[in-house]
Write a protein that holds these residues in place. Structure first.
Motif, PDB file in Angstrom:
ATOM      1  N   UNK A 219      10.749   4.706  -2.174  1.00 60.90           N
ATOM      2  CA  UNK A 219       9.944   5.822  -1.671  1.00 60.90           C
ATOM      3  C   UNK A 219      10.544   7.180  -2.044  1.00 60.90           C
ATOM      4  N   UNK A 220      11.848   7.340  -1.905  1.00 67.40           N
ATOM      5  CA  UNK A 220      12.473   8.643  -2.164  1.00 67.40           C
ATOM      6  C   UNK A 220      12.246   9.096  -3.597  1.00 67.40           C
ATOM      7  N   UNK A 221      12.340   8.151  -4.549  1.00 70.52           N
ATOM      8  CA  UNK A 221      12.138   8.520  -5.956  1.00 70.52           C
ATOM      9  C   UNK A 221      10.671   8.828  -6.246  1.00 70.52           C
ATOM     10  N   UNK A 222       9.761   8.118  -5.559  1.00 72.39           N
ATOM     11  CA  UNK A 222       8.328   8.312  -5.812  1.00 72.39           C
ATOM     12  C   UNK A 222       7.759   9.503  -5.063  1.00 72.39           C
ATOM     13  N   UNK A 223       8.428   9.953  -4.013  1.00 75.64           N
ATOM     14  CA  UNK A 223       7.896  11.011  -3.152  1.00 75.64           C
ATOM     15  C   UNK A 223       7.485  12.280  -3.904  1.00 75.64           C
ATOM     16  N   UNK A 224       8.226  12.726  -4.951  1.00 77.00           N
ATOM     17  CA  UNK A 224       7.790  13.928  -5.665  1.00 77.00           C
ATOM     18  C   UNK A 224       6.396  13.828  -6.278  1.00 77.00           C
ATOM     19  N   UNK A 225       5.881  12.607  -6.477  1.00 72.02           N
ATOM     20  CA  UNK A 225       4.523  12.474  -6.999  1.00 72.02           C
ATOM     21  C   UNK A 225       3.509  13.148  -6.073  1.00 72.02           C
ATOM     22  N   UNK A 226       3.876  13.301  -4.803  1.00 70.10           N
ATOM     23  CA  UNK A 226       2.999  13.977  -3.859  1.00 70.10           C
ATOM     24  C   UNK A 226       2.868  15.465  -4.120  1.00 70.10           C
ATOM     25  N   UNK A 227       3.761  16.023  -4.946  1.00 70.57           N
ATOM     26  CA  UNK A 227       3.700  17.459  -5.251  1.00 70.57           C
ATOM     27  C   UNK A 227       2.857  17.758  -6.482  1.00 70.57           C
ATOM     28  N   UNK A 253       1.013   3.724  -0.610  1.00 70.61           N
ATOM     29  CA  UNK A 253       1.878   4.893  -0.728  1.00 70.61           C
ATOM     30  C   UNK A 253       1.241   5.962  -1.610  1.00 70.61           C
ATOM     31  N   UNK A 254       0.642   5.552  -2.725  1.00 71.43           N
ATOM     32  CA  UNK A 254      -0.006   6.539  -3.600  1.00 71.43           C
ATOM     33  C   UNK A 254      -1.168   7.216  -2.878  1.00 71.43           C
ATOM     34  N   UNK A 255      -1.892   6.459  -2.087  1.00 71.65           N
ATOM     35  CA  UNK A 255      -2.963   7.040  -1.285  1.00 71.65           C
ATOM     36  C   UNK A 255      -2.384   8.047  -0.291  1.00 71.65           C
ATOM     37  N   UNK A 256      -1.269   7.689   0.306  1.00 73.58           N
ATOM     38  CA  UNK A 256      -0.591   8.584   1.255  1.00 73.58           C
ATOM     39  C   UNK A 256      -0.124   9.865   0.567  1.00 73.58           C
ATOM     40  N   UNK A 257       0.288   9.760  -0.695  1.00 71.07           N
ATOM     41  CA  UNK A 257       0.772  10.923  -1.450  1.00 71.07           C
ATOM     42  C   UNK A 257      -0.358  11.762  -2.035  1.00 71.07           C
ATOM     43  N   UNK A 258      -1.589  11.363  -1.777  1.00 66.95           N
ATOM     44  CA  UNK A 258      -2.725  12.174  -2.204  1.00 66.95           C
ATOM     45  C   UNK A 258      -3.357  11.768  -3.516  1.00 66.95           C
TER      46      UNK A 258
END
Length: 405
Positions: A219-227, A253-258
């Motif tokens: 999750x931590x590595x993928x989280x910037x995809x939300x930006x 998770x991708x849905x959660x990140x927008x």
């Protein structure tokens, strides 16, 4: 009649069964070849090294042969130990580079030196050894740097005959195969997303293989995809590696990140009074994963779409292009191949996929763009297969000007 049919069936499956049995031995034979060939070329090909050099070198290769599969099993198997995965992957990449150049120089360079009459047999053998070691060292250092850097942006205009003039100039950013994994790449992920945002794209696409590991673990590595920002939409489809690591978790998770997961569905991109169908399908391995509701279904992805509209399709693997062409898709975006990642592995990739990198045409209408990938899988090296962030600018056909009086 029944007995004859059964006999034919048995006869037809026998060669296939033998082939499957042979395929089982590849994981055993391949590591031996990867380490034994360089060992022979570098130490036993006529160099006549002092005994301590020969014994010490042989021990190094033997240690690599034993350590590599052991580390990879612990790293990528049930234990999922990241340090073991890093060690095993690094040894795999190093062995592949050594194997490749041992074969090339062990034959071609030795032949050239022999034809040129350069030195005696021992001198030529030692020249080959130092050439292999030197080239391998340079390529591994360079390949590691290439794998860890932020990818360069590759810009490409793509003409689509059915594209409406209002959509001319639509900017599509493509990232794929980020493969967040054992090496912590949070900072790299942030810089990639910043690079994507600088493109000011209308549509941003991720065509799968986000990570190696579960969404919770990476999750931590993928989280910037939300930006990541897009003028119209951010869309995503699953890759085969999601199905090794709880694919539904990544979809959620991708849905959660927008991002909009295009699981056999489509969205419409409207611009300048014209419309583009943006569709996506699950990876071709989805159905065999046994995960309920996951499969590659183009008809479902296009259900309800006006057949007169142009279609942009996201499908992780290039091999889906046959179905895309039959379905009248205008442009398919894919990843998966990594461009081979470490030369000359792309020749093996080509046996499984219709394209390895770049733009290609399939049928009368359908274009395929295959990205070399944004990250890397496994071995942290990229040799003659640079990573990329892709910006595709969609172009409508030029309309003939009206004659003037």
């Amino acid at each position: 009649m029944t007995d004859t049919s059964e006999a034919r069936s048995a006869g037809g499956t026998a060669p296939q069964s033998r082939l499957r049995r042979l395929m089982r031995y590849i994981p055993l034979v391949a590591p031996v070849l990867l380490w034994a060939v360089p060992c022979w070329v570098l130490l036993y090909g006529g160099q006549d090294w002092p005994l301590p050099v020969t014994v010490g070198g042989t021990c190094v290769f033997a240690l690599g042969l034993v350590t590599m599969p052991f580390a990879m099993v612990r790293g990528h198997g049930k234990r999922q130990q990241d340090r073991a995965a890093i060690l095993g992957d690094t040894l795999l990449g190093s062995a592949w580079v050594l194997f490749t150049w041992s074969v090339l120089f062990g034959v071609l360079l030795r032949l050239a030196l022999t034809v040129a009459g350069a030195g005696d047999g021992q001198d030529r053998a030692r020249t080959v050894t130092w050439a292999v070691l030197g080239v391998a060292a340079v390529l591994l250092v360079w390949g590691y740097t290439e794998a860890r850097r932020v990818p360069r942006v590759r810009r490409l205009d793509v003409a689509l005959p059915r594209l409406g003039s209002g959509l001319d100039g639509t900017r599509v950013a493509l990232i794929t195969d980020t493969h967040y994994g054992p090496l912590d790449r949070v900072r790299w992920s942030e810089r990639v997303c910043a690079e994507v945002n600088a493109l000011e794209a209308d549509l941003v696409c991720h065509t799968g293989d986000i990570a190696d590991g579960t969404a919770e673990r990476r999750r931590a590595q993928a989280a910037p995809l939300g930006t990541v920002r897009a003028n119209h939409a951010r869309v995503y489809v699953t890759g085969n590696h999601e199905y090794y690591s709880e694919a539904q978790g990544w979809v959620d998770l991708m849905d959660e990140l927008g991002w909009q997961p295009l699981r056999n569905r489509h969205v419409l991109l409207e611009r300048g009074g014209d419309t583009l169908v943006v569709a996506g399908v699950d990876d071709v391995t989805a159905e065999s994963s046994g995960l309920a509701g996951h499969r590659a279904h183009l008809a479902g992805a296009l259900d309800g779409a006006d057949p007169a509209l142009p279609v942009l399709l996201l499908a992780h693997q290039p091999k889906f292009i046959d179905r895309a062409a039959e379905g009248g898709v205008d442009l398919q975006l894919s990843g998966h191949t990594h461009g081979g990642q470490i030369w000359p592995f792309h020749y093996l990739v080509r046996l499984d996929q219709p394209a390895v990198a770049g733009l290609s045409r399939h049928g009368d209408r359908t274009l395929l763009y295959t990205s070399r990938g944004t990250g890397f899988w496994g071995p942290p090296f990229r040799v003659f297969a640079p990573s990329e962030i892709t910006l595709l600018v969609l172009r409508a056909p030029r309309r003939p000007e009206s004659p003037t009086a």
